[in-house]
Design a protein around this motif. Structure first.
Motif, PDB file in Angstrom:
ATOM      1  N   SER B 174       0.835  -1.209   0.000  1.00 31.90           N
ATOM      2  CA  SER B 174       0.000   0.000   0.000  1.00 31.90           C
ATOM      3  C   SER B 174       0.873   1.263   0.000  1.00 31.90           C
ATOM      4  N   LEU B 175       2.138   1.128   0.404  1.00 34.97           N
ATOM      5  CA  LEU B 175       3.073   2.263   0.384  1.00 34.97           C
ATOM      6  C   LEU B 175       3.806   2.356  -0.956  1.00 34.97           C
ATOM      7  N   GLY B 176       3.431   1.484  -1.895  1.00 29.70           N
ATOM      8  CA  GLY B 176       3.995   1.558  -3.238  1.00 29.70           C
ATOM      9  C   GLY B 176       5.171   0.620  -3.486  1.00 29.70           C
ATOM     10  N   HIS B 177       5.550  -0.171  -2.495  1.00 32.31           N
ATOM     11  CA  HIS B 177       6.685  -1.084  -2.692  1.00 32.31           C
ATOM     12  C   HIS B 177       6.257  -2.273  -3.547  1.00 32.31           C
ATOM     13  N   THR B 178       7.090  -2.634  -4.512  1.00 35.23           N
ATOM     14  CA  THR B 178       6.827  -3.838  -5.294  1.00 35.23           C
ATOM     15  C   THR B 178       8.018  -4.795  -5.210  1.00 35.23           C
ATOM     16  N   ARG B 179       9.219  -4.232  -5.034  1.00 38.90           N
ATOM     17  CA  ARG B 179      10.414  -5.083  -4.914  1.00 38.90           C
ATOM     18  C   ARG B 179      10.750  -5.252  -3.437  1.00 38.90           C
ATOM     19  N   ILE B 180      10.051  -6.230  -2.817  1.00 37.37           N
ATOM     20  CA  ILE B 180      10.206  -6.468  -1.378  1.00 37.37           C
ATOM     21  C   ILE B 180      11.088  -7.695  -1.182  1.00 37.37           C
ATOM     22  N   ALA B 181      12.180  -7.502  -0.422  1.00 36.59           N
ATOM     23  CA  ALA B 181      13.090  -8.620  -0.158  1.00 36.59           C
ATOM     24  C   ALA B 181      12.711  -9.295   1.157  1.00 36.59           C
ATOM     25  N   GLU B 264      13.430   6.365   4.452  1.00 33.96           N
ATOM     26  CA  GLU B 264      13.388   7.200   3.238  1.00 33.96           C
ATOM     27  C   GLU B 264      13.917   6.444   2.012  1.00 33.96           C
ATOM     28  N   ASP B 265      15.038   5.719   2.179  1.00 35.29           N
ATOM     29  CA  ASP B 265      15.597   4.980   1.046  1.00 35.29           C
ATOM     30  C   ASP B 265      15.086   3.538   0.983  1.00 35.29           C
ATOM     31  N   VAL B 266      15.077   2.902   2.122  1.00 32.74           N
ATOM     32  CA  VAL B 266      14.637   1.501   2.189  1.00 32.74           C
ATOM     33  C   VAL B 266      13.786   1.307   3.449  1.00 32.74           C
ATOM     34  N   THR B 326       9.036   1.910   8.271  1.00 36.48           N
ATOM     35  CA  THR B 326       8.430   1.686   6.964  1.00 36.48           C
ATOM     36  C   THR B 326       7.795   2.984   6.478  1.00 36.48           C
ATOM     37  N   GLY B 327       7.985   3.271   5.195  1.00 36.01           N
ATOM     38  CA  GLY B 327       7.416   4.500   4.631  1.00 36.01           C
ATOM     39  C   GLY B 327       7.190   4.327   3.137  1.00 36.01           C
ATOM     40  N   PRO B 328       6.690   5.393   2.492  1.00 31.09           N
ATOM     41  CA  PRO B 328       6.398   5.305   1.054  1.00 31.09           C
ATOM     42  C   PRO B 328       7.662   4.995   0.266  1.00 31.09           C
TER      43      PRO B 328
END
Lengths: 332, 332
Positions: B174-181, B264-266, B326-328
């Motif tokens: 929902s925060l826009g992440h698609t490449r989740i490790a 902010e970055d990850v 966790t953030g956008p």
């Protein structure tokens, strides 16, 4: 947590009116009482008495399940629950929850109106109203053989049927059976889906191929056998596993009516180990669910939920009991 | 059930010799005592005292897990166990069970020799000797995060991580992440395998594609992060889920060392909700396991096994706790 005053403010009535509505006093109108109850439920109100009373009132709601005689499935479950509840000094009511009751009143309203602190639901099908309402209940509730996702006020007690089904399938495989049929219970039941998965996986684990034409969903009553046994026989089944002992009795009767003998012509396996299983002729090989322990475990789970311990599941082991309804595959 | 007389007959020695062997008397040889103990274990002997004593002796065996300080994973589990055991007047010992101990003595012999009626094992890996021996133990034994098939003397208590992992993945989506490790724990652990399944299924359930190059098995220590974070970054990960809070602290340190900021970055998600999780900067979003309730549930399960209630599993719910790690997803 909502108080009586909060409810009064929301409705714009006196605190005493709300109090009368909650306590079932006769000097307010039925409409007002219903409005008070509905609002109380909506606001997640539970009375201090329900939360702290020494002798808690809890109830067992029963639907689609026989429980009044010792040879019926629900009897030992309720007895086990009552025994364990007695140690906690809980006052237990057993309430048949038919469709009429479920339509008349929503679950939380019923609980609040009757002052129950928690509930145990047995025999409910997936499509029933109360089961759907449980996704939002504020009352600690334990379900037999049903699971509500992501809702910490509910818990699931059941039998882990996988090991028992696998033992039964491997037993039949060791007797030379390869065409094993499975007559499942109703499709509207979580436990039927689990048993289907367990059957298919067990067949593979025992080196056999599950056959689509030998797997059917019936109902948890003996009568369903007559619809499916003929198809199974046409497709060469030499053994029939059933999702309950009651279904198995129906299967045996249907086989006998057709002049076939158990286990000489066809082997039959039940599920549950009801008292009748050992009394049948031949005695029924089956997978045992310990129903008294299921009832006792439900009390432990409910006690946990009442104390904010978020137990999600308690599962018991199922054991395959070999008796005389299974034998070597008939040589052609 | 084997008696002292049965053991004496098997060994061809006097009953008094067996009795001395079992009770640790000093006037028989070490070899004879060992022979008596081994034979007693083999014959499934348990003393009347162990079965019926008012104050039962039980033990918690700990391996590969820190538990001595309040901020460590095992601490609350052991505290929860002790609290619930105290109500039953059980005498609880906590015993580190390292490889030396497991090599020196088999599990049942150790239990018999020290008069323990039941055990709770925490932190054991799949390959360890005692875990393998449990498939045949005659002592009621509860395992944290490990399951023994088809053996009614054992039971499994753990956290059902599926719902928690799914909430976390959907939160990241929902925060826009698609490449989740996903940085998992050790491969030699049942719970790592479960979390792997839960992660892969949750990605699909949240509409994302799990990527093989973004899934790694490490170890349950912070230090493992430095081996895997670089690869994850190379493959474009914008969020890293970890199988424990300790791994997550390692991941955050490694990201900071590389000049990257969380979130902010990850974004980073932990697992467990150790006390440290809320103290980190940024505070750690994580999946909570209620360790005190795990310990209490283990007592309930062990009490069941001691009373021949064949509980197979008790699972608790895991809850995703959103904090500041966790953030956008960062816009490129």
């Amino acid at each position: 947590m909502a108080t009586i005053k909060d409810i009064a403010e929301r409705l714009g009535v006196a605190v005493s009116t709300v109090s009368k509505g909650l306590n079932g006093a006769s000097d307010i109108s039925d409409e007002m009482r219903q409005l008070v109850l509905d609002t109380a439920v909506e606001m997640g109100y539970t009375s201090k008495k329900m939360r702290s009373q020494e002798q808690k009132k809890v109830c067992i709601f029963v639907e689609n399940m026989d429980y009044e005689n010792i040879d019926q499935f629900g009897y030992d479950i309720i007895t086990g629950f009552k025994k364990a509840a007695a140690r906690k000094r809980w006052d237990v009511s057993v309430i048949p929850a038919n469709l009429t009751l479920q339509t008349e009143e929503n679950f939380d309203t019923y609980m609040l109106k009757h002052g129950y602190s928690g509930a145990f639901l047995i025999g409910f099908a997936l499509h029933e109203d109360w089961l759907k309402q449980l996704t939002k209940t504020s009352f600690p509730t334990v379900l037999l053989d049903n699971y509500i996702s992501n809702h910490a006020h509910t818990g699931y007690v059941g039998t882990d049927s996988f090991e028992g089904i696998q033992s039964a399938v491997c037993h039949l495989a060791s007797l030379g059976h390869t065409r094993i049929a499975f007559l499942n219970g109703s499709k509207n039941s979580m436990v039927s889906n689990q048993r289907y998965q367990a059957f298919v996986q067990s067949m593979s684990a025992c080196g056999l191929e599950p056959q689509n034409e030998l797997i059917e969903y019936g109902y948890y009553v003996p009568d369903c056998a007559k619809h499916y046994v003929p198809t199974f026989l046409e497709h060469g089944a030499t053994a029939i596993m059933c999702a309950s002992d009651l279904i198995a009795t129906g299967v045996i009767n249907e086989l006998n009516r057709r002049g076939l003998h158990v286990p000489e012509d066809v082997s039959v396996v039940g599920f549950d180990d009801l008292p009748i299983a050992s009394q049948l002729n031949p005695s029924l090989s089956t997978i045992r669910q310990d129903r008294t322990d299921l009832g006792k475990s439900a009390v432990f789970l409910l006690d946990g939920l009442l104390n904010n311990v978020a137990i999600s599941k308690i599962l018991l082991r199922a054991k395959f009991i070999e008796r005389n309804s299974t034998g070597p595959v008939r040589k052609k």
